[in-house]
Design an enzyme around this catalytic site. Structure first.
Site, PDB file in Angstrom:
ATOM      1  CD  GLU A   8      -8.654   1.540   7.513  1.00  0.00           C
ATOM      2  OE1 GLU A   8      -8.528   0.302   8.231  1.00  0.00           O
ATOM      3  OE2 GLU A   8      -7.804   2.356   7.439  1.00  0.00           O
TER       4      GLU A   8
ATOM      5  CG  ASN B 261      -9.079  -0.826  11.963  1.00  0.00           C
ATOM      6  OD1 ASN B 261      -7.906  -1.549  11.346  1.00  0.00           O
ATOM      7  ND2 ASN B 261      -9.439   0.124  11.177  1.00  0.00           N
TER       8      ASN B 261
ATOM      9  CG  ASP C  89      -0.167  -0.483   2.567  1.00  0.00           C
ATOM     10  OD1 ASP C  89       0.959  -0.264   2.710  1.00  0.00           O
ATOM     11  OD2 ASP C  89      -0.908  -0.720   3.674  1.00  0.00           O
TER      12      ASP C  89
HETATM   13  O1  F6P Z   1       2.719  -2.054  12.042  1.00  0.00           O
HETATM   14  P1  F6P Z   1       1.834  -0.855  12.311  1.00  0.00           P
HETATM   15  O2  F6P Z   1       2.248   0.596  12.192  1.00  0.00           O
HETATM   16  O3  F6P Z   1       1.073  -0.785  13.736  1.00  0.00           O
HETATM   17  O4  F6P Z   1       0.805  -0.938  11.180  1.00  0.00           O
HETATM   18  C1  F6P Z   1       0.072  -2.090  11.131  1.00  0.00           C
HETATM   19  C2  F6P Z   1      -0.466  -2.293   9.585  1.00  0.00           C
HETATM   20  O5  F6P Z   1      -1.003  -1.005   9.085  1.00  0.00           O
HETATM   21  C3  F6P Z   1      -0.393  -0.661   8.006  1.00  0.00           C
HETATM   22  O6  F6P Z   1       0.343   0.093   8.437  1.00  0.00           O
HETATM   23  C4  F6P Z   1      -1.241  -0.169   6.802  1.00  0.00           C
HETATM   24  O7  F6P Z   1      -0.566  -0.117   5.806  1.00  0.00           O
HETATM   25  C5  F6P Z   1       0.552  -1.891   7.501  1.00  0.00           C
HETATM   26  O8  F6P Z   1       1.665  -1.416   6.765  1.00  0.00           O
HETATM   27  C6  F6P Z   1       0.976  -2.365   8.818  1.00  0.00           C
HETATM   28  O9  F6P Z   1       1.671  -3.573   8.605  1.00  0.00           O
END
Ligand code: F6P
Length: 252
Positions: free
Chosen positions: A145, A138, A76
């Site tokens: 999402e 979430n 992403d």
């Molecule tokens: O590791 P974080 O920053 O908690 O994010 C969880 C997930 O959400 C995201 O930031 C959304 O892309 C991913 O890159 C990541 O794996």
């Protein structure tokens, strides 16, 4: 609502702490790259992955782990940020991984909000051998999402308010997190041959338990991983607190 037991039960290794989980996660990736040097990797960003890339870079330097023949597709990217923006996932990948390993620049791909179908077509040519994933508080995977359809492919999505709040830490003071992002879809992720998911810290406990033991539902996009036959979850004890006790004793 469909009972959880109708779906695959992903292997889940619980490690004692965050560092141990990150190291184990990196070891699993490295083992696969050594076995198949021309691996197609699906890569993730986020706080959870920083330690994983640190271990992979160390393995590259000290043990000769090579990414020279590998190809990568990132999950992403935010919409509307120039690639050089410090909070873009392009910058993150350069800073934490690409600048320190031997993967040729032309072999690393990030999604472009204006070329979603091209991204899907490029992935479809080879498929993804190993998709690595974090999990949002979430239950989001990539930027899918809650509500994301199981049939979704690479597309532009609206970010949940909770995700924008959680990711504000990556943006300069006073600068808002973009409202939209481009992400591989759930169907894109589920088409990968194998999947590794990392969850660390208490903030992920609820989403992880719902994903692995609750209903398979768009309300927790990570729960769709139970539709895949080859998913391994690596987590630390803090992220495992709400898992059933049989699962918690799986490891460390
Ligand atoms: O590791 P974080 O920053 O908690 O994010 C969880 C997930 O959400 C995201 O930031 C959304 O892309 C991913 O890159 C990541 O794996």
């Amino acid at each position: 609502m469909t009972p959880a037991q109708e779906y695959a039960i992903p292997a889940c290794d619980v490690l004692p702490d965050r560092q141990a989980a990150e190291t184990e996660f990196a070891r699993r990736i490295a083992a696969k790259v050594r076995r198949k040097p021309d691996m197609v990797l699906g890569l993730a960003t986020g706080n959870s992955m920083i330690g994983v890339y640190r271990v992979l870079v160390a393995m590259h330097r000290k043990e000769g782990l090579s990414f020279a023949a590998a190809t990568s597709f990132n999950l992403d990217e935010y919409c509307g940020l120039p690639a050089g923006h410090p909070a873009s996932f392009a910058s993150y990948m350069r800073e934490h991984f690409f600048a320190h390993v031997d993967m040729p620049p032309g072999s690393a791909h990030l999604p472009d909000e204006n070329a979603c179908a091209d991204y899907e077509a490029a992935i479809a040519k080879t498929g993804i051998d190993l998709q690595i994933l974090g999990i949002g508080r979430n239950g989001h995977i990539g930027f899918n999402e809650p509500g994301a359809p199981v049939t979704s492919r690479t597309r532009v999505v609206e970010l949940a308010a909770a995700t924008r709040t959680a990711n504000q830490r990556d943006f300069p003071a006073g600068e808002a997190v973009p409202a939209r992002a481009v992400t591989m879809g759930i169907a894109t992720i589920l088409a990968a041959r194998s999947i590794l998911l990392l969850a660390t810290g208490p903030a992920k406990a609820e989403a992880l338990a719902a994903a692995l033991e609750g209903p398979v539902t768009p309300q927790n996009p990570a729960s769709f991983l139970r539709l895949h036959a080859d998913v391994t979850v690596i987590c630390d004890r803090d992220a495992a607190t709400l898992l059933s006790s049989s699962r918690k004793t799986a490891d460390g």
